[in-house]
Scaffold this motif. Structure first.
Motif, PDB file in Angstrom:
ATOM      1  N   LEU A  53       8.832  -4.620  38.137  1.00  0.00           N
ATOM      2  CA  LEU A  53       9.491  -3.514  37.450  1.00  0.00           C
ATOM      3  C   LEU A  53       8.419  -3.262  36.205  1.00  0.00           C
ATOM      4  N   VAL A  54       7.986  -4.196  35.593  1.00  0.00           N
ATOM      5  CA  VAL A  54       7.095  -3.901  34.354  1.00  0.00           C
ATOM      6  C   VAL A  54       5.721  -3.247  34.820  1.00  0.00           C
ATOM      7  N   ASN A  55       5.205  -3.741  35.865  1.00  0.00           N
ATOM      8  CA  ASN A  55       4.222  -2.954  36.329  1.00  0.00           C
ATOM      9  C   ASN A  55       4.226  -1.697  36.669  1.00  0.00           C
ATOM     10  N   ALA A  56       5.576  -1.258  37.554  1.00  0.00           N
ATOM     11  CA  ALA A  56       5.723   0.098  37.867  1.00  0.00           C
ATOM     12  C   ALA A  56       5.885   0.912  36.611  1.00  0.00           C
ATOM     13  N   ARG A  58       4.916   0.551  33.562  1.00  0.00           N
ATOM     14  CA  ARG A  58       3.401   0.819  33.060  1.00  0.00           C
ATOM     15  C   ARG A  58       2.602   1.846  33.712  1.00  0.00           C
ATOM     16  N   SER A  59       2.739   1.666  35.224  1.00  0.00           N
ATOM     17  CA  SER A  59       2.020   2.829  35.852  1.00  0.00           C
ATOM     18  C   SER A  59       2.571   4.041  35.441  1.00  0.00           C
ATOM     19  N   MET A  60       3.633   4.326  34.854  1.00  0.00           N
ATOM     20  CA  MET A  60       4.213   5.548  34.378  1.00  0.00           C
ATOM     21  C   MET A  60       4.109   5.825  32.993  1.00  0.00           C
ATOM     22  N   GLY A  61       3.201   4.913  32.401  1.00  0.00           N
ATOM     23  CA  GLY A  61       2.925   5.050  30.718  1.00  0.00           C
ATOM     24  C   GLY A  61       4.083   4.334  30.134  1.00  0.00           C
ATOM     25  N   TYR A  62       4.994   3.967  30.396  1.00  0.00           N
ATOM     26  CA  TYR A  62       6.024   2.961  29.625  1.00  0.00           C
ATOM     27  C   TYR A  62       5.794   1.585  29.405  1.00  0.00           C
ATOM     28  N   SER A  63       5.569   1.293  28.259  1.00  0.00           N
ATOM     29  CA  SER A  63       5.217  -0.060  28.075  1.00  0.00           C
ATOM     30  C   SER A  63       6.095  -0.874  27.092  1.00  0.00           C
ATOM     31  N   PHE A  79      17.023  -4.585  24.187  1.00  0.00           N
ATOM     32  CA  PHE A  79      16.536  -4.836  25.460  1.00  0.00           C
ATOM     33  C   PHE A  79      17.273  -4.000  26.535  1.00  0.00           C
ATOM     34  N   LEU A  80      18.472  -4.021  26.527  1.00  0.00           N
ATOM     35  CA  LEU A  80      19.419  -3.341  27.177  1.00  0.00           C
ATOM     36  C   LEU A  80      18.779  -1.774  27.815  1.00  0.00           C
ATOM     37  N   LYS A  81      18.563  -1.118  26.478  1.00  0.00           N
ATOM     38  CA  LYS A  81      18.333   0.235  26.294  1.00  0.00           C
ATOM     39  C   LYS A  81      16.854   0.435  26.961  1.00  0.00           C
ATOM     40  N   LYS A  82      15.938  -0.360  26.597  1.00  0.00           N
ATOM     41  CA  LYS A  82      14.620  -0.593  27.278  1.00  0.00           C
ATOM     42  C   LYS A  82      14.620  -0.696  28.888  1.00  0.00           C
ATOM     43  N   PHE A  83      15.447  -1.561  29.370  1.00  0.00           N
ATOM     44  CA  PHE A  83      15.596  -2.030  30.752  1.00  0.00           C
ATOM     45  C   PHE A  83      16.104  -0.722  31.445  1.00  0.00           C
ATOM     46  N   HIS A  84      17.255  -0.153  30.862  1.00  0.00           N
ATOM     47  CA  HIS A  84      17.999   1.008  31.316  1.00  0.00           C
ATOM     48  C   HIS A  84      17.014   2.187  31.626  1.00  0.00           C
ATOM     49  N   HIS A  85      16.495   2.672  30.614  1.00  0.00           N
ATOM     50  CA  HIS A  85      15.375   3.566  30.621  1.00  0.00           C
ATOM     51  C   HIS A  85      14.258   3.392  31.892  1.00  0.00           C
ATOM     52  N   ALA A  86      13.836   2.229  31.881  1.00  0.00           N
ATOM     53  CA  ALA A  86      12.958   2.043  32.895  1.00  0.00           C
ATOM     54  C   ALA A  86      13.295   1.823  34.249  1.00  0.00           C
ATOM     55  N   LEU A  87      14.353   1.147  34.379  1.00  0.00           N
ATOM     56  CA  LEU A  87      15.089   1.130  35.644  1.00  0.00           C
ATOM     57  C   LEU A  87      15.692   2.265  36.304  1.00  0.00           C
ATOM     58  N   LEU A  88      16.482   3.161  35.580  1.00  0.00           N
ATOM     59  CA  LEU A  88      17.018   4.137  36.046  1.00  0.00           C
ATOM     60  C   LEU A  88      16.563   5.674  35.367  1.00  0.00           C
TER      61      LEU A  88
END
Length: 117
Positions: A53-56, A58-63, A79-88
């Motif tokens: 998830l982290v690598n994917a 980051r490939s979209m520019g989200y670090s 953490f939950l907001k950042k996780f939500h944003h990246a995942l969904l």
């Protein structure tokens, strides 16, 4: 294609021993707002391969995701907001999924991965 889906895909070509994770080459992505659900995030967290998830993301520019995560972090709103944003909310529109073992490329067009050849 949301990163939630990416985290579940693997290369299923005959003879592939470890077809997960697929590397992303991003041509175009969009951010789509999705309703926030703490319960969903807490339930899906144990099923997520964090490094993929982290690598994917980051490939979209989200670090904004930490390199490692554990269930104790699910008590943090930040953490939950950042996780939500990246995942969904990060949605791959155009790009390629690449099997690291075979170098096989699977196109993503209009958010739909083409896994059949």
């Amino acid at each position: 294609m949301r990163l939630l889906a990416h985290n579940m895909f693997s290369c299923n070509i005959k003879g592939v021993m470890n077809g997960f994770p697929l590397r992303l080459e991003v041509e175009k992505f969009v951010e789509k707002e999705v309703d926030f659900s703490v319960e969903f995030l807490r339930n899906i967290f144990p099923k997520i391969e964090w490094k993929a998830l982290v690598n994917a993301a980051r490939s979209m520019g989200y670090s904004q995701l930490p390199d490692a995560a554990d269930s104790s972090m699910l008590n943090s709103d930040d953490f939950l907001k950042k996780f939500h944003h990246a995942l969904l909310e990060l949605d791959l529109e155009e790009g390629v999924l690449i099997c690291l073992e075979t170098d096989r490329h699977f196109l993503v067009n209009k958010g739909i991965p083409r896994s059949l050849h």
